[in-house]
Write an enzyme that holds these catalytic residues in place. Structure first.
Site, PDB file in Angstrom:
ATOM      1  N   SER A  67       1.303  -1.400   0.107  1.00  0.00           N
ATOM      2  CA  SER A  67      -0.079  -0.060  -0.157  1.00  0.00           C
ATOM      3  C   SER A  67       0.605   1.138  -0.084  1.00  0.00           C
ATOM      4  O   SER A  67       0.296   2.406  -0.626  1.00  0.00           O
ATOM      5  CB  SER A  67      -0.876  -0.062   1.398  1.00  0.00           C
ATOM      6  N   GLY A 295      -6.732  -5.172  -3.129  1.00  0.00           N
ATOM      7  CA  GLY A 295      -6.826  -4.920  -2.052  1.00  0.00           C
ATOM      8  C   GLY A 295      -5.998  -3.905  -1.830  1.00  0.00           C
ATOM      9  O   GLY A 295      -5.749  -2.726  -1.213  1.00  0.00           O
ATOM     10  N   ASP A 296      -4.949  -4.160  -1.512  1.00  0.00           N
ATOM     11  CA  ASP A 296      -3.590  -2.920  -1.035  1.00  0.00           C
ATOM     12  C   ASP A 296      -3.035  -1.840  -1.797  1.00  0.00           C
ATOM     13  O   ASP A 296      -3.329  -1.189  -1.584  1.00  0.00           O
ATOM     14  CB  ASP A 296      -2.164  -3.904  -0.673  1.00  0.00           C
ATOM     15  N   ALA A 297      -3.110  -2.300  -3.253  1.00  0.00           N
ATOM     16  CA  ALA A 297      -3.843  -1.518  -3.985  1.00  0.00           C
ATOM     17  C   ALA A 297      -4.817   0.028  -3.861  1.00  0.00           C
ATOM     18  O   ALA A 297      -4.444   1.065  -4.146  1.00  0.00           O
ATOM     19  CB  ALA A 297      -3.164  -1.993  -5.451  1.00  0.00           C
TER      20      ALA A 297
END
EC number: 2.7.1.20
Length: 341
Positions: A67, A295-297
């Site tokens: 992230s 999801g992290d992105a």
């Protein structure tokens, strides 16, 4: 506004060992797609097997680090982001340092003598991914490192702090120190539900951190698990998002906002007892390479606009843009420059 070190991440740095695998491999190691687990003894041989049997890529990973790297890429402001975590003194650790510095993140790793750098097997099948993390050195992080003046100065310099829920398994004490600092200094503290097992088996430490959290991220599976664990008797993601946003808060400076992603379905944002839905960018199936890091992105894209004090609509749009870029590539990687306006 000074942007140097404005966003700080703290988490488990893992070197992703990513490969497209087959059904047999998934069955052999009892791996379910779209899941994230910690490696047990039965999983330990799989890392070697992946490296010898499949075409693997090594990518600097770990949820929080992903992230932060994406936020740095989206911001394109030198030195805007910092990151803290624990690695081993080995070639994977050196690879991680090189990777992260190239990404423009100011990394400050604690280097552990006794354990190898943590790895995460990213098993991709039909574009879907499953993660099996062998934390190893990432599990050795201690708050003593955080308290060192040069490391704590990163906490003091930051205005936004992001920690994925996975770090609750490693150093809840470090999380509490940073969370209390954020609340006392009017900073924005952000966490992620991260995985169903965190909500189930680390409920107590998660509950200790939650009062400090200003933005809670998660996906629909994690949200439903959170609801079940808390006895809420609802599977409705919108209801759950509102309930999470209304849990008690340690400081009244910022209200809590819950952001739940649902794959191809709209992003749910709960704020002030109301829900807004934001459509995602739909991608034709043939363009999907793998969902690892999506999801992290999303969180990284969202944070890149949050630190610029943009409205929540822009934050969600940036999150959707970043995750759309990532799922068209192998692993949590991106082109040289973002094309987001």
């Amino acid at each position: 506004m000074a942007y140097e070190g404005i966003l700080l991440g703290m988490g488990n740095p893992l070197l992703d060992i990513s490969a497209v695998v087959d059904e047999q491999f998934l069955e052999k190691y009892d791996i379910k797609l779209n899941n994230a687990i910690l490696a047990e003894d039965k999983h330990l041989p799989m890392y070697e097997e992946m490296a010898t049997k499949y075409n693997v890529e090594y990518i600097a990973g770990g949820a929080t680090q992903n992230s932060i790297r994406v936020a740095q890429w989206m911001l394109q402001i030198p030195g805007a982001t910092s990151y803290i975590g624990s690695i081993g003194k080995d070639k994977f650790g050196e690879e991680m340092k090189k990777n992260s510095k190239l990404a423009g993140v100011n990394v400050n790793y604690y280097e552990d003598d006794s354990a190898a750098t943590g790895t995460c097997a990213v098993c991709v099948d039909g574009g879907e991914r499953s993660l099996v993390a062998n934390l190893s050195a990432a599990n050795c992080y201690k708050s003593d490192h955080l308290k060192q003046p040069e490391i704590w100065s990163l906490v003091e310099k930051s205005k936004y702090i992001y920690i994925a829920g996975f770090f609750l398994t490693v150093s809840p004490e470090s999380i509490q120190l940073v969370a209390a600092h954020a609340a006392a200094n009017n900073k924005v503290f952000v966490m992620n539900l991260s995985a169903p097992f965190i909500c189930e088996f680390f409920k107590d430490v998660q509950e200790q951190a939650l009062p400090y959290v200003d933005y809670v991220f998660g996906n629909e599976t994690e949200a439903r698990t959170f609801s079940k664990v808390h006895g809420w008797e609802t599977d409705n993601v919108e209801e759950i998002a509102i309930k999470i946003s209304q849990l008690p808060k340690a400081s009244g400076t910022h209200k809590r906002i819950t952001v739940i992603t649902q794959g191809a379905d709209p992003v749910v944002v709960a704020e002030d007892g109301k829900v807004k839905l934001f459509p995602v960018i739909l991608l034709p199936k043939e363009k999907l390479v793998d969902t690892n890091g999506a999801g992290d992105a999303f969180v990284g894209g969202f944070l890149s606009q949050l630190v610029l004090e943009r409205p929540i609509e822009d934050c969600v749009r940036a999150g959707c843009y970043a995750s759309n870029v990532i799922i068209q590539r192998s692993g949590c990687t991106y082109p040289e420059k973002p094309d987001f306006s």
